[in-house]
Design a protein around this motif. Structure first.
Motif, mmCIF file in Angstrom:
data_model
loop_
_atom_site.group_PDB
_atom_site.id
_atom_site.type_symbol
_atom_site.label_atom_id
_atom_site.label_comp_id
_atom_site.label_asym_id
_atom_site.label_seq_id
_atom_site.Cartn_x
_atom_site.Cartn_y
_atom_site.Cartn_z
ATOM 1 N N SER A 45 0.822 -1.199 0.000
ATOM 2 C CA SER A 45 0.000 0.000 0.000
ATOM 3 C C SER A 45 0.864 1.260 0.000
ATOM 4 O O SER A 45 0.572 2.234 -0.717
ATOM 5 C CB SER A 45 -0.922 0.000 1.224
ATOM 6 O OG SER A 45 -1.699 1.175 1.277
ATOM 7 N N GLU A 48 2.426 1.719 -3.473
ATOM 8 C CA GLU A 48 1.418 2.286 -4.374
ATOM 9 C C GLU A 48 1.287 3.787 -4.148
ATOM 10 O O GLU A 48 1.250 4.575 -5.104
ATOM 11 C CB GLU A 48 0.057 1.625 -4.129
ATOM 12 C CG GLU A 48 -0.124 0.261 -4.735
ATOM 13 C CD GLU A 48 -1.529 -0.267 -4.477
ATOM 14 O OE1 GLU A 48 -2.496 0.469 -4.779
ATOM 15 O OE2 GLU A 48 -1.661 -1.392 -3.959
ATOM 16 N N HIS A 49 1.177 4.161 -2.895
ATOM 17 C CA HIS A 49 0.985 5.574 -2.533
ATOM 18 C C HIS A 49 2.156 6.420 -3.010
ATOM 19 O O HIS A 49 1.955 7.492 -3.622
ATOM 20 C CB HIS A 49 0.820 5.692 -1.019
ATOM 21 C CG HIS A 49 0.747 7.106 -0.535
ATOM 22 N ND1 HIS A 49 -0.441 7.787 -0.421
ATOM 23 C CD2 HIS A 49 1.722 7.975 -0.133
ATOM 24 C CE1 HIS A 49 -0.206 9.012 0.009
ATOM 25 N NE2 HIS A 49 1.099 9.149 0.203
ATOM 26 N N HIS A 94 2.576 2.473 -10.627
ATOM 27 C CA HIS A 94 1.529 2.528 -9.594
ATOM 28 C C HIS A 94 0.430 1.510 -9.900
ATOM 29 O O HIS A 94 -0.016 0.751 -9.014
ATOM 30 C CB HIS A 94 0.956 3.947 -9.550
ATOM 31 C CG HIS A 94 -0.239 4.131 -8.681
ATOM 32 N ND1 HIS A 94 -0.191 4.145 -7.304
ATOM 33 C CD2 HIS A 94 -1.551 4.307 -9.007
ATOM 34 C CE1 HIS A 94 -1.400 4.331 -6.808
ATOM 35 N NE2 HIS A 94 -2.257 4.431 -7.819
ATOM 36 N N LEU A 95 0.011 1.469 -11.158
ATOM 37 C CA LEU A 95 -1.031 0.528 -11.573
ATOM 38 C C LEU A 95 -0.543 -0.916 -11.506
ATOM 39 O O LEU A 95 -1.284 -1.812 -11.080
ATOM 40 C CB LEU A 95 -1.485 0.865 -12.994
ATOM 41 C CG LEU A 95 -2.605 0.007 -13.592
ATOM 42 C CD1 LEU A 95 -3.871 0.097 -12.748
ATOM 43 C CD2 LEU A 95 -2.887 0.437 -15.035
ATOM 44 N N TRP A 98 -0.615 -2.326 -8.042
ATOM 45 C CA TRP A 98 -1.986 -2.676 -7.675
ATOM 46 C C TRP A 98 -2.418 -3.984 -8.333
ATOM 47 O O TRP A 98 -2.970 -4.868 -7.680
ATOM 48 C CB TRP A 98 -2.941 -1.543 -8.077
ATOM 49 C CG TRP A 98 -4.365 -1.825 -7.749
ATOM 50 C CD1 TRP A 98 -4.928 -1.922 -6.497
ATOM 51 C CD2 TRP A 98 -5.442 -2.062 -8.674
ATOM 52 N NE1 TRP A 98 -6.273 -2.196 -6.587
ATOM 53 C CE2 TRP A 98 -6.619 -2.284 -7.912
ATOM 54 C CE3 TRP A 98 -5.518 -2.088 -10.065
ATOM 55 C CZ2 TRP A 98 -7.847 -2.554 -8.512
ATOM 56 C CZ3 TRP A 98 -6.751 -2.336 -10.668
ATOM 57 C CH2 TRP A 98 -7.900 -2.575 -9.890
ATOM 58 N N ASP A 102 -1.008 -6.128 -5.196
ATOM 59 C CA ASP A 102 -2.169 -5.896 -4.347
ATOM 60 C C ASP A 102 -3.314 -6.844 -4.704
ATOM 61 O O ASP A 102 -3.921 -7.472 -3.821
ATOM 62 C CB ASP A 102 -2.621 -4.438 -4.484
ATOM 63 C CG ASP A 102 -3.550 -4.009 -3.369
ATOM 64 O OD1 ASP A 102 -3.939 -4.858 -2.548
ATOM 65 O OD2 ASP A 102 -3.902 -2.821 -3.300
ATOM 66 N N MET A 103 -3.624 -6.957 -6.000
ATOM 67 C CA MET A 103 -4.759 -7.766 -6.443
ATOM 68 C C MET A 103 -4.372 -9.155 -6.937
ATOM 69 O O MET A 103 -5.240 -9.972 -7.249
ATOM 70 C CB MET A 103 -5.516 -7.024 -7.550
ATOM 71 C CG MET A 103 -6.056 -5.665 -7.131
ATOM 72 S SD MET A 103 -7.189 -5.752 -5.739
ATOM 73 C CE MET A 103 -8.548 -6.665 -6.481
ATOM 74 N N MET A 110 -10.654 -7.279 -9.989
ATOM 75 C CA MET A 110 -10.187 -5.941 -10.346
ATOM 76 C C MET A 110 -11.233 -5.212 -11.178
ATOM 77 O O MET A 110 -11.508 -4.023 -10.963
ATOM 78 C CB MET A 110 -8.861 -6.024 -11.104
ATOM 79 C CG MET A 110 -7.661 -6.285 -10.223
ATOM 80 S SD MET A 110 -6.105 -6.180 -11.140
ATOM 81 C CE MET A 110 -6.106 -7.770 -11.975
ATOM 82 N N ASP A 113 -13.919 -4.031 -8.967
ATOM 83 C CA ASP A 113 -13.524 -2.887 -8.149
ATOM 84 C C ASP A 113 -13.502 -1.595 -8.954
ATOM 85 O O ASP A 113 -13.817 -0.521 -8.422
ATOM 86 C CB ASP A 113 -12.143 -3.132 -7.534
ATOM 87 C CG ASP A 113 -12.195 -4.074 -6.349
ATOM 88 O OD1 ASP A 113 -13.317 -4.373 -5.889
ATOM 89 O OD2 ASP A 113 -11.129 -4.509 -5.878
ATOM 90 N N ILE A 120 -11.177 4.170 -7.528
ATOM 91 C CA ILE A 120 -10.479 3.395 -8.557
ATOM 92 C C ILE A 120 -10.987 3.788 -9.940
ATOM 93 O O ILE A 120 -10.206 3.921 -10.892
ATOM 94 C CB ILE A 120 -10.656 1.881 -8.316
ATOM 95 C CG1 ILE A 120 -10.036 1.480 -6.972
ATOM 96 C CG2 ILE A 120 -10.013 1.080 -9.448
ATOM 97 C CD1 ILE A 120 -10.189 0.009 -6.638
ATOM 98 N N VAL A 170 -8.698 8.426 -2.087
ATOM 99 C CA VAL A 170 -8.091 7.197 -1.565
ATOM 100 C C VAL A 170 -7.682 7.344 -0.101
ATOM 101 O O VAL A 170 -7.468 6.341 0.596
ATOM 102 C CB VAL A 170 -6.879 6.793 -2.425
ATOM 103 C CG1 VAL A 170 -5.639 7.610 -2.083
ATOM 104 C CG2 VAL A 170 -6.596 5.290 -2.300
#
Length: 203
Positions: A45, A48-49, A94-95, A98, A102-103, A110, A113, A120, A170
């Protein structure tokens, strides 16, 4: 020699490739920190941030270049393409974090989401707008598209605003930093709109 003359003189001497190198250094650093506990208890996380925030900062820098020349005479135009491509690179990273970490490549989840989670959805809209800009960020496209190229690259403004809105949404609580980014981008967009209204023929 004035301050502006000094800045322009230094800018002329700095090669564009130096900008790419300087702004790509954070990528391996952040990846190393994520693997060694330097990004806290939720490294994915946090990664990503950080990547997303750098992308937003780069978009803002790129959009500031024209106003800096217009109002202050500071000429950094030769770096604008570099900042745009670097911003897109960080958005892609970044994508990817995720999608992959992350996914875990759970495509159905996805997709769900993207439609169910507004932050998102907004982020993906911004990413989609950036794709044609990255694809046409070359001299061949500039020559082939002519004036249409300038109009196409105005998409950088809504793309950046969507990115800032995504950043605001977010957050689990209201934070001042994302709101500052959004305010700056709204201001830059307003300056561009004002310029287009006053000088419609120049684009």
């Amino acid at each position: 020699m004035t301050f502006v003359d000094g800045v322009n003189r230094v800018a002329r001497k700095v090669p564009t490739w130096a900008i790419y190198i300087a702004y790509l250094i954070p990528v391996p650093v952040l990846l190393y920190m994520a693997q060694t506990g330097g990004l806290g208890r939720e490294p994915i996380s946090a990664l990503e941030h950080e990547l997303g925030e750098i992308a937003l900062q780069l978009l803002i820098i790129g959009l500031c270049i024209s106003p800096l020349r217009r109002f202050f005479g500071i000429n950094l135009i030769k770096f604008r393409r570099a900042f745009g491509l670097l911003a897109f690179t960080y958005v892609v990273l970044h994508l990817l974090i995720w999608v992959v970490l992350d996914m875990s490549l759970l495509w159905a989840q996805m997709w769900g989401d993207i439609w169910k989670r507004p932050y998102i959805t907004v982020g993906m809209m911004g990413f989609v707008l950036l794709i044609p800009l990255a694809v046409t960020s070359n001299n061949r496209s500039v020559r082939a598209l002519g004036q249409a190229w300038r109009k196409l690259h105005l998409l950088a403004y809504p793309a950046a605003i969507l990115g800032a809105v995504h950043f605001v949404m977010v957050q689990r609580v209201w934070e001042i930093e994302p709101l500052i980014y959004l305010a700056v981008l709204v201001g830059l967009t307003a300056l561009r709109l004002q310029r287009d209204i006053r000088q419609p023929a120049r684009g």
